[in-house]
Every structure is written in structure tokens, then in C-alpha cells.
Design an enzyme around this catalytic site. Structure first.
Site, PDB file in Angstrom:
ATOM      1  N   LYS A  11       0.818  -1.210   0.000  1.00 11.94           N
ATOM      2  CA  LYS A  11       0.000   0.000   0.000  1.00 11.94           C
ATOM      3  C   LYS A  11       0.860   1.273   0.000  1.00 11.94           C
ATOM      4  O   LYS A  11       2.075   1.222   0.257  1.00 11.94           O
ATOM      5  CB  LYS A  11      -0.945  -0.040   1.208  1.00 11.94           C
ATOM      6  CG  LYS A  11      -1.946  -1.214   1.141  1.00 11.94           C
ATOM      7  CD  LYS A  11      -2.948  -1.158   2.278  1.00 11.94           C
ATOM      8  CE  LYS A  11      -3.960  -2.297   2.186  1.00 11.94           C
ATOM      9  NZ  LYS A  11      -5.004  -2.208   3.246  1.00 11.94           N
ATOM     10  N   TYR A  51     -12.561  -1.485  -3.749  1.00 11.86           N
ATOM     11  CA  TYR A  51     -13.074  -1.697  -2.383  1.00 11.86           C
ATOM     12  C   TYR A  51     -14.595  -1.545  -2.314  1.00 11.86           C
ATOM     13  O   TYR A  51     -15.132  -1.275  -1.242  1.00 11.86           O
ATOM     14  CB  TYR A  51     -12.384  -0.735  -1.409  1.00 11.86           C
ATOM     15  CG  TYR A  51     -10.979  -1.172  -1.035  1.00 11.86           C
ATOM     16  CD1 TYR A  51     -10.764  -2.271  -0.199  1.00 11.86           C
ATOM     17  CD2 TYR A  51      -9.864  -0.506  -1.507  1.00 11.86           C
ATOM     18  CE1 TYR A  51      -9.486  -2.684   0.150  1.00 11.86           C
ATOM     19  CE2 TYR A  51      -8.573  -0.905  -1.165  1.00 11.86           C
ATOM     20  CZ  TYR A  51      -8.401  -1.992  -0.335  1.00 11.86           C
ATOM     21  OH  TYR A  51      -7.127  -2.400   0.015  1.00 11.86           O
ATOM     22  N   ASN A 114      -2.195   0.060   6.730  1.00 16.43           N
ATOM     23  CA  ASN A 114      -1.684  -1.218   7.232  1.00 16.43           C
ATOM     24  C   ASN A 114      -0.794  -1.973   6.251  1.00 16.43           C
ATOM     25  O   ASN A 114      -0.726  -3.198   6.276  1.00 16.43           O
ATOM     26  CB  ASN A 114      -2.830  -2.080   7.776  1.00 16.43           C
ATOM     27  CG  ASN A 114      -3.866  -2.394   6.720  1.00 16.43           C
ATOM     28  OD1 ASN A 114      -3.685  -2.080   5.550  1.00 16.43           O
ATOM     29  ND2 ASN A 114      -4.948  -3.024   7.137  1.00 16.43           N
ATOM     30  N   HIS A 117      -2.172  -5.457   1.353  1.00 17.08           N
ATOM     31  CA  HIS A 117      -3.462  -6.112   1.116  1.00 17.08           C
ATOM     32  C   HIS A 117      -3.216  -7.576   0.820  1.00 17.08           C
ATOM     33  O   HIS A 117      -2.245  -7.921   0.166  1.00 17.08           O
ATOM     34  CB  HIS A 117      -4.159  -5.473  -0.092  1.00 17.08           C
ATOM     35  CG  HIS A 117      -5.353  -6.252  -0.572  1.00 17.08           C
ATOM     36  ND1 HIS A 117      -6.592  -6.144   0.014  1.00 17.08           N
ATOM     37  CD2 HIS A 117      -5.483  -7.185  -1.559  1.00 17.08           C
ATOM     38  CE1 HIS A 117      -7.437  -6.967  -0.605  1.00 17.08           C
ATOM     39  NE2 HIS A 117      -6.785  -7.612  -1.565  1.00 17.08           N
ATOM     40  N   GLU A 128      -9.511  -9.917  -8.065  1.00  9.63           N
ATOM     41  CA  GLU A 128      -8.599  -8.804  -7.791  1.00  9.63           C
ATOM     42  C   GLU A 128      -7.379  -8.839  -8.717  1.00  9.63           C
ATOM     43  O   GLU A 128      -6.899  -7.789  -9.163  1.00  9.63           O
ATOM     44  CB  GLU A 128      -8.171  -8.844  -6.329  1.00  9.63           C
ATOM     45  CG  GLU A 128      -9.342  -8.531  -5.390  1.00  9.63           C
ATOM     46  CD  GLU A 128      -9.046  -8.794  -3.921  1.00  9.63           C
ATOM     47  OE1 GLU A 128      -9.948  -8.563  -3.090  1.00  9.63           O
ATOM     48  OE2 GLU A 128      -7.925  -9.229  -3.583  1.00  9.63           O
TER      49      GLU A 128
HETATM   50  P1  DAT Z   1      -8.173  -6.695   5.396  1.00 10.08           P
HETATM   51  O1  DAT Z   1      -7.361  -5.695   4.614  1.00 10.08           O
HETATM   52  O2  DAT Z   1      -7.395  -7.238   6.567  1.00 10.08           O
HETATM   53  O3  DAT Z   1      -8.781  -7.767   4.549  1.00 10.08           O
HETATM   54  P2  DAT Z   1     -10.826  -5.515   5.484  1.00 10.08           P
HETATM   55  O4  DAT Z   1     -11.082  -6.227   4.207  1.00 10.08           O
HETATM   56  O5  DAT Z   1     -11.792  -5.705   6.612  1.00 10.08           O
HETATM   57  O6  DAT Z   1      -9.377  -5.870   6.061  1.00 10.08           O
HETATM   58  O7  DAT Z   1     -10.715  -3.944   5.229  1.00 10.08           O
HETATM   59  C1  DAT Z   1     -10.060  -3.468   4.069  1.00 10.08           C
HETATM   60  C2  DAT Z   1      -9.188  -2.302   4.473  1.00 10.08           C
HETATM   61  O8  DAT Z   1     -10.017  -1.249   4.960  1.00 10.08           O
HETATM   62  C3  DAT Z   1      -8.220  -2.603   5.617  1.00 10.08           C
HETATM   63  O9  DAT Z   1      -7.014  -3.190   5.160  1.00 10.08           O
HETATM   64  C4  DAT Z   1      -7.983  -1.228   6.168  1.00 10.08           C
HETATM   65  C5  DAT Z   1      -9.334  -0.551   6.001  1.00 10.08           C
HETATM   66  N1  DAT Z   1     -10.127  -0.664   7.228  1.00 10.08           N
HETATM   67  C6  DAT Z   1     -10.809  -1.746   7.667  1.00 10.08           C
HETATM   68  N2  DAT Z   1     -11.424  -1.494   8.829  1.00 10.08           N
HETATM   69  C7  DAT Z   1     -11.125  -0.203   9.128  1.00 10.08           C
HETATM   70  C8  DAT Z   1     -11.456   0.671  10.206  1.00 10.08           C
HETATM   71  N3  DAT Z   1     -12.245   0.263  11.219  1.00 10.08           N
HETATM   72  N4  DAT Z   1     -10.952   1.928  10.176  1.00 10.08           N
HETATM   73  C9  DAT Z   1     -10.194   2.366   9.163  1.00 10.08           C
HETATM   74  N5  DAT Z   1      -9.836   1.598   8.118  1.00 10.08           N
HETATM   75  C10 DAT Z   1     -10.295   0.333   8.108  1.00 10.08           C
HETATM   76 MG    MG Z   2     -10.198  -7.702   3.091  1.00 10.75          MG
END
Ligand code: DAT
Ligand code: MG
Length: 139
Positions: A11, A51, A114, A117, A128
């Protein structure tokens, strides 16, 4: 387990912090073969499309702004049990909960920023990967 594929993005935070090499080293050490890879940047619109599943979530706007804020490294990776093992390698979404030694524990700075991905299923890995790469870019 059959050899299969996952999709990843390093990222904008990881690229800005100079961590491309460190993260690729961990991916390589974990036994992944690189099928496709490029340095690219998502437009706000393309980030929103990628997303789309999260579009009703309160963090969607922030997520799309962040993911389009700078270059990313997109890649398709191949290994036995690729999707599940990659989720283990990257660690929990929130780096505060990511297991020690995982990519997110080492390089993520917050829940939103974070570092990396990883696809959550074989089906989404295929979707994807196809979002970012044409067939002729796969090796
Ligand atoms: P992951 O990337 O672990 O699959 P996800 O699919 O639930 O997690 O969410 C996609 C991305 O969205 C994640 O990498 C970071 C962001 N995200 C998720 N939950 C969040 C939150 N509560 N606050 C801010 N960003 C968030
Ligand atoms: Mg995810």
C-alpha cells in the site's frame, strides 16, 4: 493443498516508507513465486471500485483516499495454500492485533494504513488479480 494464487498490494504507506524491498523479501522467504508485479497508482475512482464491497462502511472514503494517495506495488503470488498462508503472513487488519513477525506487525502504522493487502478467498484473488493485470502480464 494444490498450488494456487493470491493477490497483494503493497500500500502507499509501505511504498512511501521505503519498505518495498523488506516486504518482498518476506514474501520471497515465505515461498511465493511472483506471477505478476507492477508499480502503479490507483485513481480515486479505481480505488472505490476495488473496495466496492466496503462502500457502506464508515471508513470507505478514508480508505479510497488513502489507497489512491500514492504508488502501490500490485502482485499476483503463487504457492500451495496461497490465500490462507498469505493472510497468516500479513497478520491482522489492525496492526495492534497482528502477530509478532507478521508484515503488518513490522510495517503497518494503523488500522487504515496497514502496509499490505491480501485477498480473502480464492474467488476474490482471481477477481482482484484480473482487476490489475491482463493475461499477457502473468508469467
Ligand atoms: P483486510 O485488509 O485485513 O482484509 P478488510 O477487508 O476488513 O481488512 O478492510 C479493508 C481495508 O479497509 C483494511 O485493510 C484497512 C481498512 N479498514 C478496515 N477497517 C477499518 C477501520 N475500522 N478503520 C479504518 N480503516 C479500516
Ligand atoms: Mg479484506
Amino acid at each position: 493443498m494444490a498450488a494456487n494464487r493470491t493477490f497483494t498490494m503493497l500500500k502507499p504507506d509501505a511504498v512511501r516508507a521505503g519498505n518495498i524491498g523488506n516486504i518482498l523479501q518476506m514474501i520471497n522467504a515465505a515461498g511465493y513465486r511472483i506471477v505478476a508485479m507492477k508499480l502503479t497508482q490507483l485513481s480515486l475512482e479505481k480505488a472505490g471500485e476495488f473496495y466496492e464491497v466496503h462502500k457502506e462502511r464508515p471508513f470507505y472514503g478514508e480508505l479510497c483516499a488513502f489507497m489512491s494517495s500514492g504508488p502501490i506495488v500490485a502482485a499476483i503470488l503463487e504457492k500451495d495454500n496461497a490465500v490462507e498462508d498469505f493472510r497468516t503472513l500479513i497478520g491482522a487488519t489492525n496492526p495492534a492485533n497482528a502477530a509478532p513477525g507478521t508484515i503488518r506487525a513490522k510495517y503497518a502504522t494503523s488500522m487504515g494504513e496497514n502496509a499490505v493487502h491480501g485477498s480473502d478467498s480464492d474467488e476474490n484473488a482471481a477477481i482482484e488479480g484480473a482487476f490489475h493485470f491482463a493475461g499477457v502480464e502473468l508469467f
